[in-house]
Design a protein around this motif. Structure first.
Motif, mmCIF file in Angstrom:
data_model
loop_
_atom_site.group_PDB
_atom_site.id
_atom_site.type_symbol
_atom_site.label_atom_id
_atom_site.label_comp_id
_atom_site.label_asym_id
_atom_site.label_seq_id
_atom_site.Cartn_x
_atom_site.Cartn_y
_atom_site.Cartn_z
ATOM 1 N N GLU A 111 0.821 -1.210 0.000
ATOM 2 C CA GLU A 111 0.000 0.000 0.000
ATOM 3 C C GLU A 111 0.856 1.262 0.000
ATOM 4 O O GLU A 111 0.482 2.262 -0.615
ATOM 5 C CB GLU A 111 -0.949 -0.012 1.201
ATOM 6 N N PHE A 114 1.893 1.572 -3.597
ATOM 7 C CA PHE A 114 0.727 1.815 -4.461
ATOM 8 C C PHE A 114 0.226 3.253 -4.330
ATOM 9 O O PHE A 114 0.007 3.942 -5.332
ATOM 10 C CB PHE A 114 -0.380 0.821 -4.095
ATOM 11 N N VAL A 221 0.288 -3.761 -9.594
ATOM 12 C CA VAL A 221 -0.761 -4.455 -8.842
ATOM 13 C C VAL A 221 -0.910 -5.884 -9.340
ATOM 14 O O VAL A 221 -1.111 -6.815 -8.554
ATOM 15 C CB VAL A 221 -2.095 -3.697 -8.955
ATOM 16 N N THR A 234 -8.580 -9.069 -4.325
ATOM 17 C CA THR A 234 -7.840 -7.970 -3.691
ATOM 18 C C THR A 234 -7.197 -7.078 -4.747
ATOM 19 O O THR A 234 -7.266 -5.843 -4.663
ATOM 20 C CB THR A 234 -6.765 -8.535 -2.749
ATOM 21 N N ARG A 235 -6.577 -7.688 -5.740
ATOM 22 C CA ARG A 235 -5.941 -6.901 -6.804
ATOM 23 C C ARG A 235 -6.995 -6.089 -7.569
ATOM 24 O O ARG A 235 -6.765 -4.920 -7.920
ATOM 25 C CB ARG A 235 -5.181 -7.834 -7.747
ATOM 26 N N TYR A 238 -7.964 -2.948 -5.652
ATOM 27 C CA TYR A 238 -6.983 -1.860 -5.725
ATOM 28 C C TYR A 238 -7.032 -1.178 -7.092
ATOM 29 O O TYR A 238 -6.889 0.052 -7.185
ATOM 30 C CB TYR A 238 -5.576 -2.392 -5.441
#
Length: 352
Positions: A111, A114, A221, A234-235, A238
């Motif tokens: 995170e 990202f 990602v 989850t990917r 994001y």
């Protein structure tokens, strides 16, 4: 944004500590129960023997008492085994907890990178700029034109996508070969009736840095080792955060860029995988044939063509679909050889 990110991090750390304390408490309770059970058996050993054989002072057959003593040894062995099992369970729980802590640590590292990339991407958007000379008409008090002059028009940031797509003047030819002026890429595509002209324009070069960095975020990602390997959800979530940052005309430019030579080799596949065009307004596309094609693809009864065309997006670019699952089927024939057949089942179904 930073406040929300810090809040999420504090919640994760608090959850991780709570989880660790709970595992330690469970391990401690297991070992204490085993130890207390053993002490109870030892403390009441005489009472148990009396219950089985009667008053021990009146038992004449000493062999029976000896047999009971031997059984006590078996009880000791049983509790020793239980104690060992308790230690093993404790180690397993600690190992599991360690993996959870590693996953939480990796998630924080992911995170950090990202959101830094998102912040840098916003800076790239803010630095977009374009300046050109335009004619400014000057009128008198009665509204009559009496002169014009050249002025510099400066457009920056996200407005540049809107300007190029809706307002920028282009000189082209109509069906009769006469030169005409059109406004924006939208009218240019409608006049040319061919979106491939996008590759011949200078305009895409103004967004080179923008699209390269956007691609790197999605690629990061998709391939990051900091998230579980097979955790598509989850990917996807994001990527959804990234998708929410894109304006309507950014999505339009991404649509045409992904089908051009600039993006159809690498970026187009990721656009389809993570439904990055999910929020695009199809009615803003230049040509009716594109609008009709992709509106039909978004219907429930549409049957996807499995061929991968570089000039056409798959349905998954506009609506979320489940990823292809790998199924390993092992068949054992009559001979001793074992053949392993690997096949792929297309389980992608739209999720509304």
């Amino acid at each position: 944004e930073c406040y929300l990110r810090n809040q999420k991090r504090r919640v994760r750390e608090k959850t991780k500590k709570t989880f660790s304390m709970r595992n330690i408490a469970i391990s401690t309770v297991i070992l204490l129960l085993i130890f207390i059970s053993y002490l109870i058996c030892i403390f009441y050993a005489k009472d148990i023997a009396t219950l089985v054989y009667g008053d021990l002072d009146k038992v004449s057959n000493i062999d029976k008492i000896g047999q009971f003593g031997d059984s006590a040894g078996a009880v000791n062995a049983l509790f020793s085994g239980l104690a060992f099992a308790g230690v093993v369970i404790t180690l397993i729980i600690q190992n599991f907890n360690s993996k959870k802590e590693t996953e939480a640590s990796n998630r924080i590292r992911f995170e950090n990178i990202f959101f830094q990339m998102l912040s840098l991407h916003q800076e790239i958007v803010n630095e977009l700029s374009f300046t050109e000379d335009v004619d400014e008409n000057i009128k008198d008090d009665k509204g009559k034109l009496f002169m014009y002059r050249k002025v510099k028009e400066h457009i920056s940031g996200r407005e540049l996508f809107t300007y190029f797509y809706e307002s920028k003047g282009f000189i082209t030819e109509d069906e009769n070969g006469r030169k005409i002026e059109v406004h924006g890429l939208k009218e240019l595509f409608q006049t040319e009736k061919d979106n491939s002209i996008y590759e011949d324009l200078v305009i895409p070069t103004y967004f080179d840095h923008y699209f390269r960095h956007l691609y790197r975020i999605v690629k990061f990602v998709d391939t990051t080792p900091f998230l579980p390997k097979n955790d598509f959800e989850t990917r996807y979530n994001y990527i959804g955060i990234l998708r929410a940052q894109l304006s309507r005309n950014e999505l339009i430019f991404l649509f045409y860029n992904g089908l051009s030579c600039y993006g159809n080799e690498k970026f187009k596949e990721l656009i389809e995988k993570y439904s990055i065009l999910k929020n695009i307004r199809l009615e803003l596309l230049a040509n009716e044939k594109d609008i009709d094609l992709y509106e039909s693809k978004c219907t429930d009864d549409y049957i996807e063509n499995k061929s991968n065309s570089p000039t056409e997006y798959k349905r998954s670019a506009f609506m979320k679909t489940k990823p292809i699952k790998r199924i390993i089927k092992i068949t054992v024939p009559k001979v001793l050889d074992i053949n392993i057949n690997i096949r792929y089942a297309d389980t992608r179904k739209p999720e509304h």
